[in-house]
Design an enzyme around this catalytic site. Structure first.
Site, PDB file in Angstrom:
ATOM      1  CG  HIS A  12       8.737   0.029  -1.225  1.00 17.85           C
ATOM      2  ND1 HIS A  12       8.838  -1.202  -1.624  1.00 17.85           N
ATOM      3  CD2 HIS A  12       7.864  -0.048  -0.298  1.00 17.85           C
ATOM      4  CE1 HIS A  12       8.076  -2.094  -0.966  1.00 17.85           C
ATOM      5  NE2 HIS A  12       7.255  -1.545  -0.341  1.00 17.85           N
ATOM      6  CB  CYS A  14       9.837  -1.981   1.893  1.00 18.95           C
ATOM      7  SG  CYS A  14       8.388  -3.318   2.276  1.00 18.95           S
ATOM      8  CG  ASN A  44       5.247  -4.221  -1.206  1.00 14.05           C
ATOM      9  OD1 ASN A  44       6.332  -4.590  -1.188  1.00 14.05           O
ATOM     10  ND2 ASN A  44       4.613  -3.814  -0.011  1.00 14.05           N
TER      11      ASN A  44
END
Length: 339
Positions: free
Chosen positions: A257, A116, A287
Site C-alpha cells: 500500500h 486502505c 496515497n
C-alpha cells in the site's frame, strides 16, 4: 472438473488529469517540496476537480479501460466489487452506479469498505467466489476520491492523498499453481482514535455544528499510524512467506500500500527484501487508499511475468491489515496497453 483457481487476467487504471504538485501545495499551506519529499516521498497527486463527479466516475473509467484492453464482453461479467472509503452516496452503493454506467446486464454489485486494505480484501473475496465454482468473471475495483475528505488547511494530511482507481479482472482457471495462493488478514480493532473522520456517520450525523467545527475531514495521528503500519505490514509479509516456505530470493515483487515512502522502506527492510523488488509509484499519485495496489500493478504490468511470486500487503484505518501471496498468471507485456 479439476480444482478451480482464481487469476488476475488484466489490470485497468485511471487518475484524473489535474495534477496538484508540491509547489502548488506550498502556496496553500505552510509546507515545501523538500519537507514533503523528505517525510513522505510524494511529488504530486491527481485530483478530481470536476463538479458533480465522485468515486464512481474514477471506478468506471478504470473498469471501462480494463474491459477494453482485455477484450471482455460486459455480458460475461458475473459480479462487480468496489472497495472504497469515499462512496458517492451513503446509498445506493457506488458499485451499483458503476455497474449501471458500464451496462453490465448479468452481474450483481456491492461495495466493500476496508479502508486502505480494501482492494486486497475484495480480491480475496472475488477469488473465493470464483473458487466456489458459482462465478467465472469478477471485476474488482479499488477507488477513492480522497480529496473529498482532506482538509487543505492541515499540512500533516493534505500532502498525503490523491484520487484514483484501479481495476482487476479476476477469472476462473483450472491451470495449476497460478493465482491467489495464500492470505493472512487481521483486524486490530483499536485504531479508531488514531485514524478516522469524526462526523457524517450514525454516531455523529451531519449538522451545523459538525460543519462549522470542520469535523467532516480526515484525522490522523501520524506517528501512531506509522508505527502500527510498519510493524503489521512487515509481520504480515513474513507470516505469508513462512506459510508458503518462501525466502526473499523467491519473491519477485512486493506490492505495498502506497501510504508513505518511509513506511515502504521500513517494511521492506524489516522483511529483508531489497527495494528494487518493490513496486513504488507513491511519488506520482500519493496515497489513493484502496486504489494504491491496483494502480501499482497498472503501472508495473509490463514488467510482470507469468510465474512471478508476488506479495501484496496493506494497512488501513481500523486497524485493518494483511498480506497475500499471489502467483502471476500472464506476461504483462503481452496484454494490450490501453493507458
Amino acid at each position: 472438473m479439476g480444482k478451480i483457481n482464481a487469476i488476475i487476467t488484466g489490470i485497468g487504471g485511471y487518475v484524473p488529469d489535474y495534477v496538484l504538485n508540491n509547489e502548488e501545495l506550498s502556496r496553500m499551506v505552510d509546507t515545501s517540496d523538500e519537507w514533503i519529499m523528505t517525510r513522505v516521498g510524494i511529488k504530486e497527486r491527481h485530483i478530481l476537480t470536476e463538479e458533480g463527479l465522485g468515486t464512481s466516475y474514477l471506478a468506471r473509467k478504470a473498469a471501462k479501460q480494463l474491459l477494453k484492453k482485455t477484450g471482455t464482453d460486459p455480458d460475461t461479467i458475473d459480479a462487480l466489487i468496489v472497495s472504497t472509503t469515499t462512496p458517492d452516496y451513503k446509498f445506493p452503493s457506488t458499485a451499483s452506479i458503476v455497474l449501471g454506467k458500464l451496462g453490465l446486464k448479468n452481474a450483481f454489485a456491492f461495495d466493500l469498505e476496508a479502508a486502505c486494505c480494501g482492494f486486497l480484501y475484495a480480491l480475496d473475496m472475488a477469488a473465493s467466489m470464483i473458487q466456489s465454482g458459482r462465478y467465472k468473471k469478477v471485476i474488482v475495483i479499488g477507488a477513492d476520491k480522497m480529496s473529498s475528505l482532506v482538509d487543505y488547511r492541515d499540512r500533516t494530511t493534505c500532502v498525503l492523498f490523491g484520487d484514483g482507481a484501479g481495476a482487476a479482472l479476476v477469472e476462473a482457471t483450472e491451470e495449476e499453481n497460478v493465482g491467489v495462493q495464500n492470505t493472512y488478514f487481521r483486524t486490530d480493532g483499536m485504531g479508531l482514535p488514531f485514524l478516522h473522520m469524526k462526523a457524517g456517520g450514525s454516531v455523529c450525523p451531519a449538522s451545523h455544528f459538525t460543519v462549522n467545527h470542520r469535523l467532516h475531514y480526515l484525522y490522523q495521528e501520524g506517528r501512531t499510524v506509522f508505527r502500527y503500519a510498519v510493524t503489521n505490514m512487515g509481520d504480515d509479509v513474513l507470516k505469508v512467506m513462512e506459510n508458503n516456505n518462501l525466502t526473499a530470493d523467491d519473491v519477485k515483487w512486493v506490492v505495498p500500500h502506497e501510504a508513505n515512502m518511509r513506511i515502504i522502506e521500513a517494511v521492506t527492510k524489516r522483511v529483508g527484501i531489497p527495494m528494487e523488488k518493490v513496486m513504488v509509484n507513491i511519488q506520482r499519485y500519493g496515497n489513493t487508499s484502496a486504489a494504491t495496489i491496483p494502480l501499482a500493478l497498472w503501472d508495473f504490468e509490463k514488467q510482470l511475468k507469468k510465474g512471478d511470486n508476488v506479495i501484496f500487503t496493506a494497512f488501513g484505518a481500523g486497524f485493518v491489515h494483511g498480506a497475500s501471496f499471489y502467483k502471476w498468471a500472464y506476461d504483462g507485456d503481452k496484454v494490450a496497453d490501453a493507458k
